[in-house]
Design a protein around this motif. Structure first.
Motif, PDB file in Angstrom:
ATOM      1  N   LEU A 273       0.805  -1.314   0.177  1.00 54.10           N
ATOM      2  CA  LEU A 273      -0.191   0.101  -0.080  1.00 54.10           C
ATOM      3  C   LEU A 273       0.873   1.156  -0.037  1.00 54.10           C
ATOM      4  CD1 LEU A 273      -2.723  -1.110   2.492  1.00 54.10           C
ATOM      5  CD2 LEU A 273      -2.791  -1.264   0.050  1.00 54.10           C
ATOM      6  N   GLY A 274       2.213   1.234   0.004  1.00 55.22           N
ATOM      7  CA  GLY A 274       2.943   2.238   0.210  1.00 55.22           C
ATOM      8  C   GLY A 274       3.465   2.868  -0.923  1.00 55.22           C
ATOM      9  N   PRO A 275       4.229   4.029  -1.191  1.00 57.74           N
ATOM     10  CA  PRO A 275       4.419   4.663  -2.472  1.00 57.74           C
ATOM     11  C   PRO A 275       5.569   3.944  -3.160  1.00 57.74           C
ATOM     12  CG  PRO A 275       5.620   5.697  -0.605  1.00 57.74           C
ATOM     13  CD  PRO A 275       4.433   4.589  -0.075  1.00 57.74           C
ATOM     14  N   THR A 276       5.791   4.147  -4.420  1.00 59.76           N
ATOM     15  CA  THR A 276       6.735   3.903  -5.328  1.00 59.76           C
ATOM     16  C   THR A 276       7.611   5.326  -5.400  1.00 59.76           C
ATOM     17  OG1 THR A 276       5.543   2.198  -6.506  1.00 59.76           O
ATOM     18  CG2 THR A 276       7.437   2.984  -7.624  1.00 59.76           C
ATOM     19  N   LEU A 277       8.883   5.102  -4.723  1.00 60.43           N
ATOM     20  CA  LEU A 277       9.813   6.088  -4.599  1.00 60.43           C
ATOM     21  C   LEU A 277      10.865   6.038  -5.306  1.00 60.43           C
ATOM     22  CD1 LEU A 277       9.104   6.981  -0.936  1.00 60.43           C
ATOM     23  CD2 LEU A 277       8.076   7.989  -2.880  1.00 60.43           C
ATOM     24  N   SER A 278      11.458   4.515  -5.023  1.00 57.71           N
ATOM     25  CA  SER A 278      13.050   4.209  -5.633  1.00 57.71           C
ATOM     26  C   SER A 278      12.968   2.723  -6.048  1.00 57.71           C
ATOM     27  CB  SER A 278      14.027   4.648  -4.601  1.00 57.71           C
ATOM     28  OG  SER A 278      15.312   4.328  -4.793  1.00 57.71           O
ATOM     29  N   PHE A 279      13.302   1.905  -4.842  1.00 56.36           N
ATOM     30  CA  PHE A 279      13.684   0.575  -5.129  1.00 56.36           C
ATOM     31  C   PHE A 279      12.399  -0.169  -5.951  1.00 56.36           C
ATOM     32  CE2 PHE A 279      16.049   2.054  -1.432  1.00 56.36           C
ATOM     33  CZ  PHE A 279      17.234   1.884  -1.801  1.00 56.36           C
ATOM     34  N   LYS A 280      10.950   0.120  -5.363  1.00 54.37           N
ATOM     35  CA  LYS A 280      10.229  -0.617  -5.581  1.00 54.37           C
ATOM     36  C   LYS A 280      10.095  -0.355  -7.363  1.00 54.37           C
ATOM     37  CE  LYS A 280       6.744  -0.671  -2.014  1.00 54.37           C
ATOM     38  NZ  LYS A 280       5.510   0.035  -1.506  1.00 54.37           N
ATOM     39  N   GLY A 281      10.194   0.777  -7.783  1.00 53.35           N
ATOM     40  CA  GLY A 281       9.971   1.217  -9.207  1.00 53.35           C
ATOM     41  C   GLY A 281      11.351   0.775 -10.131  1.00 53.35           C
ATOM     42  N   LEU A 282      12.368   0.218  -9.475  1.00 47.82           N
ATOM     43  CA  LEU A 282      13.472  -0.050 -10.321  1.00 47.82           C
ATOM     44  C   LEU A 282      13.577  -1.511 -10.286  1.00 47.82           C
ATOM     45  CD1 LEU A 282      15.937   2.478  -9.187  1.00 47.82           C
ATOM     46  CD2 LEU A 282      15.020   2.208 -11.341  1.00 47.82           C
ATOM     47  N   GLU A 283      13.536  -2.463  -9.250  1.00 50.46           N
ATOM     48  CA  GLU A 283      13.591  -3.964  -9.122  1.00 50.46           C
ATOM     49  C   GLU A 283      13.055  -4.429  -7.911  1.00 50.46           C
ATOM     50  OE1 GLU A 283      13.405  -6.731 -11.667  1.00 50.46           O
ATOM     51  OE2 GLU A 283      14.738  -5.301 -12.461  1.00 50.46           O
ATOM     52  N   ASN A 284      11.724  -4.405  -7.612  1.00 50.33           N
ATOM     53  CA  ASN A 284      11.094  -4.681  -6.606  1.00 50.33           C
ATOM     54  C   ASN A 284      11.558  -5.907  -5.971  1.00 50.33           C
ATOM     55  OD1 ASN A 284       8.957  -4.050  -4.570  1.00 50.33           O
ATOM     56  ND2 ASN A 284       7.904  -6.003  -5.226  1.00 50.33           N
ATOM     57  N   SER A 285      11.539  -6.959  -6.409  1.00 48.08           N
ATOM     58  CA  SER A 285      11.774  -8.380  -6.037  1.00 48.08           C
ATOM     59  C   SER A 285      13.088  -8.433  -5.750  1.00 48.08           C
ATOM     60  CB  SER A 285      11.223  -9.282  -7.354  1.00 48.08           C
ATOM     61  OG  SER A 285      11.791  -9.324  -8.375  1.00 48.08           O
ATOM     62  N   VAL A 286      13.911  -7.674  -5.978  1.00 48.60           N
ATOM     63  CA  VAL A 286      15.475  -7.908  -5.747  1.00 48.60           C
ATOM     64  C   VAL A 286      15.807  -7.037  -4.554  1.00 48.60           C
ATOM     65  CG1 VAL A 286      17.784  -7.239  -6.622  1.00 48.60           C
ATOM     66  CG2 VAL A 286      16.197  -8.197  -7.946  1.00 48.60           C
ATOM     67  N   TYR A 287      15.219  -5.917  -4.507  1.00 45.58           N
ATOM     68  CA  TYR A 287      15.593  -5.244  -3.152  1.00 45.58           C
ATOM     69  C   TYR A 287      14.916  -5.521  -2.146  1.00 45.58           C
ATOM     70  CZ  TYR A 287      18.094  -1.916  -6.193  1.00 45.58           C
ATOM     71  OH  TYR A 287      19.235  -1.394  -6.982  1.00 45.58           O
ATOM     72  N   TYR A 288      13.627  -6.431  -2.012  1.00 45.52           N
ATOM     73  CA  TYR A 288      12.785  -6.526  -0.965  1.00 45.52           C
ATOM     74  C   TYR A 288      12.686  -8.188  -0.768  1.00 45.52           C
ATOM     75  CZ  TYR A 288      11.604  -1.548  -0.821  1.00 45.52           C
ATOM     76  OH  TYR A 288      11.758  -0.273  -0.561  1.00 45.52           O
ATOM     77  N   ILE A 289      12.469  -8.641   0.543  1.00 46.46           N
ATOM     78  CA  ILE A 289      12.058 -10.029   0.456  1.00 46.46           C
ATOM     79  C   ILE A 289      10.380 -10.019   0.584  1.00 46.46           C
ATOM     80  CG2 ILE A 289      11.976 -12.118   2.160  1.00 46.46           C
ATOM     81  CD1 ILE A 289      14.374 -10.878   3.355  1.00 46.46           C
ATOM     82  N   LEU A 290      10.050 -10.865  -0.526  1.00 45.53           N
ATOM     83  CA  LEU A 290       8.516 -10.966  -0.821  1.00 45.53           C
ATOM     84  C   LEU A 290       8.130 -12.300  -0.546  1.00 45.53           C
ATOM     85  CD1 LEU A 290       8.712  -9.220  -4.302  1.00 45.53           C
ATOM     86  CD2 LEU A 290       8.170  -8.059  -1.964  1.00 45.53           C
ATOM     87  N   SER A 291       6.747 -12.507  -0.103  1.00 50.54           N
ATOM     88  CA  SER A 291       6.276 -13.878   0.059  1.00 50.54           C
ATOM     89  C   SER A 291       5.150 -13.996  -0.880  1.00 50.54           C
ATOM     90  CB  SER A 291       5.794 -13.957   1.411  1.00 50.54           C
ATOM     91  OG  SER A 291       4.735 -12.880   1.907  1.00 50.54           O
TER      92      SER A 291
END
Length: 696
Positions: A273-291
């Motif tokens: 639900l948060g904004p796209t400011l940097s990491f999300k908009g460049l390569e979300n699945s690399v920068y964050y641990i997702l389930s």
């Protein structure tokens, strides 16, 4: 003939491979994105511009090298403002969250300018990235390299330290303001300041509104390579870079190291639900641990979790650490919620995590101190087992055991002795020395020392969360009255307890950390989670320096004693056996009557005898033995000076039950003990005797 330039005149700078790099005739822009289909560079003329003056498309054929998009723009120079913008798939179930309208902060940006601008079109306009010229006259400055075992750490907030009007300085709340107060830090005697987060974090919310609850502490990272613009005195874009360096240089000139609190566990982008400011908009699945491919894991308690053991993210963290060490001369790091660095790409804790080991072994970080907050918000608790001997740890067990003992909790005598002796139960089995334990009783997170003895319950109503936030387990007491009081008896016990805990902290084996303001009894009015209180609740009140000068003098004297006496800062664990050529044990424990201590007894009084190892910097090997007498009971007692010290000359060093100036003797010339060796010990008190010089 080749001439060697003196090394003192050379400055080693480190250039990360990504971000904006100044060239002779322009700027090179490089950014990682594996899944983007298009990349754009947005250039701005002014901080207040809502729209870019120029948009430059990266050519997929000529400007992409593997997963790196890179182009050079001629005619640009330092101070240029920019964003990236990426197009790609919107496929949350696959971890992709590209937004072709989003203006993206460069993950490697070296400075940000401005703030979030108000939005009426749904487009988030974050602070702009700034191209930086890293040139700075360090004038031969180098890392100080204090031994960790000899360190006294002072945790402080850059803004809060000088923001109050009571600071009476030219540049309040800034990096330059810290410089103005360096004489105070020198007089206090600390060897290092541990700065709460100074990398970029939001000042306003993502839609440009003033935050209802600002993140005053700064644990909400937005740009890891950038000093926080909110602490700069000059509002010119990029000015924070120069001012931060000025602060570090000035602190080093005063013999004080700079340790940064870094937050490589989450970012301010939040969950889905948060904004796209940097990491999300460049390569979300690399920068964050997702389930399940799309949901953000929340081991940080802040909405998302950095994927620290992904090779790309691991590389970014290393470049960031090296950047701060070599371009800003930072002396060390405290890693917030460091246990997250022990989680693999699926979030599972793993033995020998590569990220943790690589930080310890990195040759470009070899001069730095590395300190872990060895737990996270998802239940991982690794105090005593985080990394190898290069890693020190915030010792949460020390905090709890010392608080419990002085509050009078039953069964805590043995725990207090273990913490006083360096927490061998946590560190010795792993071959780690006592100075791997960063001892603390208070930190930014929780009660101040004054409030620890003034409140039984937290009082966080001002935070706007109906007092639900903050820890309920504070191991605190109010001694009869909740909050401020004029009752002399209550006030006396509170003062005594603060002295007891400060004394224990600064006389324990390991490395002490003091929170800014504890030495002058700073209060947060019972707020134990002042993360959003950018006001007098959190700021250092400089009037207390005079009002509570007796406590300041007490703390200064303790720090001076610690720095002069190797007895309380050993590099090996106490054994209870004769060492260093002496016939007496390095540590002995006694019951108040002088008999050997029965650890099974349910008492809260004891005597510790610590023998001097000699002064390692003194060819004559001179040092002092110490006798520490503890009485945490509610009754007055008597303690006997141990027989092991008979025949030696002793002087009182401190007495927490006495009024100033008789509470501490900086020159070690206090009264001698009674001739019968029986010492009166008032309730809730600590006395320390020191021997005359011992030649070993």
């Amino acid at each position: 003939m080749l001439m060697r330039q003196p090394s003192a005149n050379l400055q080693f700078t480190y250039q990360p491979p990504f971000g904006a790099t100044l060239q002779e005739k322009g700027v090179q822009f490089s950014v990682f994105s594996r899944s983007a289909t298009e990349m754009r560079l947005l250039l701005y003329n002014k901080v207040t511009d809502r729209e870019p003056a120029d948009v430059i498309e990266f050519d997929r054929e000529t400007d992409r090298w593997g997963d790196v998009w890179s182009l050079s723009v001629q005619g640009l120079e330092a101070g240029q403002l920019y964003h990236f913008q990426a197009s790609g798939p919107w496929a949350p179930e696959q971890g992709h969250r590209f937004d072709s309208a989003a203006r993206l902060i460069d993950p490697y940006a070296q400075a940000l300018a401005g703030t979030f601008q108000k939005s009426d079109d749904g487009v988030v306009r974050p602070p702009k990235c700034v191209v930086i010229d890293d040139t700075f006259d360090w004038d031969g400055d180098r890392h100080i390299r204090h031994e960790l075992s000899d360190s006294v750490i002072y945790e402080m907030h850059v803004r809060g330290f000088t923001k109050s009007r009571t600071a009476k300085i030219k540049c309040p709340g800034t990096y330059l303001g810290v410089i103005e107060k360096i004489p105070y830090l020198q007089e206090l005697g600390v060897t290092a300041v541990e700065l709460m987060p100074v990398n970029e974090f939001p000042i306003r919310d993502i839609y440009g509104n003033k935050m209802s609850r600002p993140n005053y502490w700064g644990y909400d990272p937005m740009a890891f390579f950038s000093p926080h613009r909110g602490y700069a005195y000059d509002s010119k874009p990029g000015a924070q870079v120069n001012e931060f360096k000025q602060m570090v240089k000035a602190l080093h000139s005063a013999g004080i190291e700079v340790i940064l609190d870094v937050v490589f566990n989450h970012t301010c982008e939040g969950n889905e639900l948060g904004p796209t400011l940097s990491f999300k908009g460049l390569e979300n699945s690399v920068y964050y641990i997702l389930s399940e491919g799309q949901h953000f894991t929340n081991y940080s308690g802040c909405g998302n979790t950095i994927n620290g053991n992904h090779p790309v993210v691991r590389e970014m963290i290393f470049h960031c650490l090296r950047h701060w060490v070599h371009n800003y001369h930072i002396d060390g790091f405290r890693f917030d919620l460091a246990s997250i660095l022990s989680r693999d790409r699926t979030g599972n804790l793993v033995p020998n995590p590569p990220m943790v080991e690589l930080i310890a072994e990195d040759p470009l970080l070899a001069d730095t101190k590395i300190i872990a907050e060895a737990w996270d918000a998802a239940g991982a608790y690794q105090v005593g087992s985080f990394g190898n001997h290069r890693w020190a740890e915030w010792n949460g067990r020390y905090r709890d055991d010392v608080r419990g003992f002085w509050r009078g909790d039953g069964g805590t005598l043995g725990s207090l002795a273990t913490r006083l002796a360096g927490s061998s139960d946590l560190y010795e089995h792993a071959g780690r020395p006592p100075f791997c334990s960063i001892n603390f009783i208070t930190s930014h997170d929780g009660f101040t020392m004054n409030d620890l003895v003034s409140y039984k319950e937290k009082h966080n109503i001002a935070n706007g969360e109906d007092n639900r936030d903050g820890d309920n387990h504070n191991i605190s007491d109010n001694y009869g009255v909740e909050g401020p009081t004029r009752k002399k008896g209550v006030a006396t016990i509170r003062t005594r307890q603060i002295k007891n805990m400060l004394s224990t902290l600064l006389l324990s084996q390991g490395v002490p950390m003091i929170v800014s303001g504890d030495e002058i009894r700073r209060t947060q009015k019972g707020n134990n989670n002042a993360y959003c209180q950018d006001n007098d609740i959190s700021w250092f009140d400089w009037r207390l320096v005079e009002k509570n000068s007796d406590m300041l003098r007490f703390t200064q004297s303790l720090i001076q004693f610690r720095r002069n006496q190797p007895s309380v800062r050993r590099r090996v664990f106490l054994t209870g056996q004769p060492v260093d050529g002496r016939k007496i044990p390095d540590v002995s424990w006694f019951a108040p009557d002088g008999s050997p201590l029965n650890w099974g007894q349910n008492d809260l009084a004891m005597v510790a005898y610590i023998a001097s190892p000699g002064r390692v910097d003194d060819p004559e090997g001179l040092g002092r033995d110490l006798v520490l007498m503890f009485n945490s009971t509610g009754d007055d007692r008597t303690h006997v000076l141990p027989e092991v010290g008979r025949g030696m000359k002793w002087n009182l060093f401190l007495d927490t039950a006495a009024d100033s100036p008789d509470d501490i003797y900086p020159d070690l010339d206090g009264p001698m003990p009674p001739s019968n060796r029986v010492v009166d010990m008032p309730c809730h008190s600590l006395k320390v005797f020191v021997s005359h010089l011992v030649n070993i």
